[in-house]
Design a protein around this motif. Sequence first.
Motif, mmCIF file in Angstrom:
data_model
loop_
_atom_site.group_PDB
_atom_site.id
_atom_site.type_symbol
_atom_site.label_atom_id
_atom_site.label_comp_id
_atom_site.label_asym_id
_atom_site.label_seq_id
_atom_site.Cartn_x
_atom_site.Cartn_y
_atom_site.Cartn_z
ATOM 1 N N ALA A 161 -19.219 -34.172 86.818
ATOM 2 C CA ALA A 161 -18.908 -33.460 88.065
ATOM 3 C C ALA A 161 -19.837 -33.900 89.196
ATOM 4 O O ALA A 161 -19.386 -34.101 90.331
ATOM 5 C CB ALA A 161 -19.001 -31.958 87.849
ATOM 6 N N TYR A 162 -21.112 -34.054 88.896
ATOM 7 C CA TYR A 162 -22.066 -34.467 89.932
ATOM 8 C C TYR A 162 -21.678 -35.820 90.531
ATOM 9 O O TYR A 162 -21.584 -35.972 91.746
ATOM 10 C CB TYR A 162 -23.495 -34.542 89.380
ATOM 11 C CG TYR A 162 -24.451 -35.127 90.385
ATOM 12 C CD1 TYR A 162 -25.010 -34.328 91.372
ATOM 13 C CD2 TYR A 162 -24.744 -36.489 90.390
ATOM 14 C CE1 TYR A 162 -25.857 -34.865 92.332
ATOM 15 C CE2 TYR A 162 -25.578 -37.032 91.344
ATOM 16 C CZ TYR A 162 -26.128 -36.226 92.312
ATOM 17 O OH TYR A 162 -26.956 -36.762 93.272
ATOM 18 N N PHE A 163 -21.451 -36.809 89.666
ATOM 19 C CA PHE A 163 -21.159 -38.141 90.176
ATOM 20 C C PHE A 163 -19.777 -38.221 90.818
ATOM 21 O O PHE A 163 -19.577 -38.985 91.758
ATOM 22 C CB PHE A 163 -21.373 -39.201 89.095
ATOM 23 C CG PHE A 163 -22.837 -39.424 88.831
ATOM 24 C CD1 PHE A 163 -23.622 -40.072 89.764
ATOM 25 C CD2 PHE A 163 -23.438 -38.938 87.685
ATOM 26 C CE1 PHE A 163 -24.981 -40.255 89.561
ATOM 27 C CE2 PHE A 163 -24.796 -39.112 87.469
ATOM 28 C CZ PHE A 163 -25.571 -39.769 88.395
ATOM 29 N N MET A 164 -18.841 -37.402 90.351
ATOM 30 C CA MET A 164 -17.528 -37.368 90.992
ATOM 31 C C MET A 164 -17.617 -36.752 92.386
ATOM 32 O O MET A 164 -16.992 -37.234 93.323
ATOM 33 C CB MET A 164 -16.531 -36.577 90.136
ATOM 34 C CG MET A 164 -16.033 -37.327 88.915
ATOM 35 S SD MET A 164 -15.187 -38.875 89.309
ATOM 36 C CE MET A 164 -13.840 -38.284 90.323
ATOM 37 N N THR A 165 -18.383 -35.688 92.542
ATOM 38 C CA THR A 165 -18.428 -35.004 93.837
ATOM 39 C C THR A 165 -19.428 -35.628 94.810
ATOM 40 O O THR A 165 -19.339 -35.369 96.011
ATOM 41 C CB THR A 165 -18.740 -33.505 93.673
ATOM 42 O OG1 THR A 165 -19.970 -33.363 92.975
ATOM 43 C CG2 THR A 165 -17.629 -32.805 92.932
ATOM 44 N N SER A 166 -20.334 -36.441 94.309
ATOM 45 C CA SER A 166 -21.299 -37.085 95.204
ATOM 46 C C SER A 166 -20.777 -38.405 95.765
ATOM 47 O O SER A 166 -21.370 -38.971 96.684
ATOM 48 C CB SER A 166 -22.619 -37.345 94.470
ATOM 49 O OG SER A 166 -22.448 -38.353 93.487
ATOM 50 N N GLY A 167 -19.691 -38.904 95.188
ATOM 51 C CA GLY A 167 -19.151 -40.187 95.641
ATOM 52 C C GLY A 167 -19.892 -41.377 95.085
ATOM 53 O O GLY A 167 -19.731 -42.494 95.574
ATOM 54 N N SER A 168 -20.704 -41.142 94.059
ATOM 55 C CA SER A 168 -21.539 -42.226 93.537
ATOM 56 C C SER A 168 -21.247 -42.573 92.079
ATOM 57 O O SER A 168 -22.104 -43.123 91.399
ATOM 58 C CB SER A 168 -23.017 -41.847 93.692
ATOM 59 O OG SER A 168 -23.308 -40.656 92.977
ATOM 60 N N HIS A 169 -20.046 -42.284 91.616
ATOM 61 C CA HIS A 169 -19.750 -42.609 90.222
ATOM 62 C C HIS A 169 -19.702 -44.123 90.047
ATOM 63 O O HIS A 169 -18.968 -44.816 90.752
ATOM 64 C CB HIS A 169 -18.430 -41.982 89.777
ATOM 65 C CG HIS A 169 -18.320 -41.908 88.290
ATOM 66 N ND1 HIS A 169 -18.153 -43.021 87.511
ATOM 67 C CD2 HIS A 169 -18.403 -40.859 87.447
ATOM 68 C CE1 HIS A 169 -18.119 -42.667 86.251
ATOM 69 N NE2 HIS A 169 -18.277 -41.351 86.171
ATOM 70 N N TYR A 170 -20.483 -44.613 89.104
ATOM 71 C CA TYR A 170 -20.617 -46.074 88.942
ATOM 72 C C TYR A 170 -19.330 -46.753 88.509
ATOM 73 O O TYR A 170 -19.170 -47.951 88.715
ATOM 74 C CB TYR A 170 -21.762 -46.398 87.973
ATOM 75 C CG TYR A 170 -21.467 -46.137 86.517
ATOM 76 C CD1 TYR A 170 -21.065 -47.175 85.678
ATOM 77 C CD2 TYR A 170 -21.600 -44.861 85.968
ATOM 78 C CE1 TYR A 170 -20.804 -46.958 84.342
ATOM 79 C CE2 TYR A 170 -21.340 -44.632 84.637
ATOM 80 C CZ TYR A 170 -20.943 -45.676 83.820
ATOM 81 O OH TYR A 170 -20.689 -45.442 82.501
ATOM 82 N N MET A 171 -18.399 -46.013 87.935
ATOM 83 C CA MET A 171 -17.130 -46.617 87.538
ATOM 84 C C MET A 171 -16.128 -46.675 88.690
ATOM 85 O O MET A 171 -15.042 -47.224 88.534
ATOM 86 C CB MET A 171 -16.512 -45.841 86.367
ATOM 87 C CG MET A 171 -17.295 -45.946 85.082
ATOM 88 S SD MET A 171 -16.478 -45.030 83.757
ATOM 89 C CE MET A 171 -17.631 -45.273 82.416
ATOM 90 N N LEU A 172 -16.513 -46.105 89.826
ATOM 91 C CA LEU A 172 -15.614 -46.069 90.984
ATOM 92 C C LEU A 172 -16.212 -46.742 92.210
ATOM 93 O O LEU A 172 -15.909 -46.370 93.342
ATOM 94 C CB LEU A 172 -15.246 -44.615 91.310
ATOM 95 C CG LEU A 172 -14.377 -43.922 90.269
ATOM 96 C CD1 LEU A 172 -14.279 -42.433 90.564
ATOM 97 C CD2 LEU A 172 -12.998 -44.563 90.216
ATOM 98 N N GLU A 173 -17.034 -47.752 91.984
ATOM 99 C CA GLU A 173 -17.575 -48.504 93.112
ATOM 100 C C GLU A 173 -16.414 -49.109 93.891
ATOM 101 O O GLU A 173 -15.429 -49.553 93.316
ATOM 102 C CB GLU A 173 -18.521 -49.596 92.619
ATOM 103 C CG GLU A 173 -19.794 -49.039 92.030
ATOM 104 C CD GLU A 173 -20.713 -50.121 91.493
ATOM 105 O OE1 GLU A 173 -20.365 -51.317 91.561
ATOM 106 O OE2 GLU A 173 -21.783 -49.755 90.992
ATOM 107 N N ASP A 174 -16.510 -49.087 95.202
ATOM 108 C CA ASP A 174 -15.486 -49.637 96.093
ATOM 109 C C ASP A 174 -14.187 -48.829 96.114
ATOM 110 O O ASP A 174 -13.163 -49.323 96.569
ATOM 111 C CB ASP A 174 -15.177 -51.110 95.771
ATOM 112 C CG ASP A 174 -16.414 -51.984 95.857
ATOM 113 O OD1 ASP A 174 -17.220 -51.761 96.782
ATOM 114 O OD2 ASP A 174 -16.579 -52.879 95.010
#
Length: 106
Positions: A15-28
């Motif tokens: 949840a943290y990485f999804m809501t912070s915009g910094s999930h490493y699997m979603l770069e770009d």
Amino acid sequence: MKLSNDFSGALRTFAYFMTSGSHYMLEDVDYLSLYGNEPSAIEQVYAIFANVIELDENGQVLNFTYAQKRATDYLKSYFDPTFKIEPPLEEWETALYGPPPLKDRI
């Protein structure tokens, strides 16, 4: 029955990485634009994560990285229709279950 601390940590981290915009699997992938605008896409991401994650008999998370990958691959394909999810998502992975009652049972 309560969910394990390990599961709680996995959910919190995802949840943290999804809501912070910094999930490493979603770069770009500019997925933060979906929050507030297309909540059903975000809902589907969390449903996939919850449906795919597995726990052992002690509540230890067994496949945190894989559950994230399945969920984030869905989001990649949402933004880029040419992105192919391999293997394709199965119906059980994308199932949306109903909410619990508004009145607590305890």
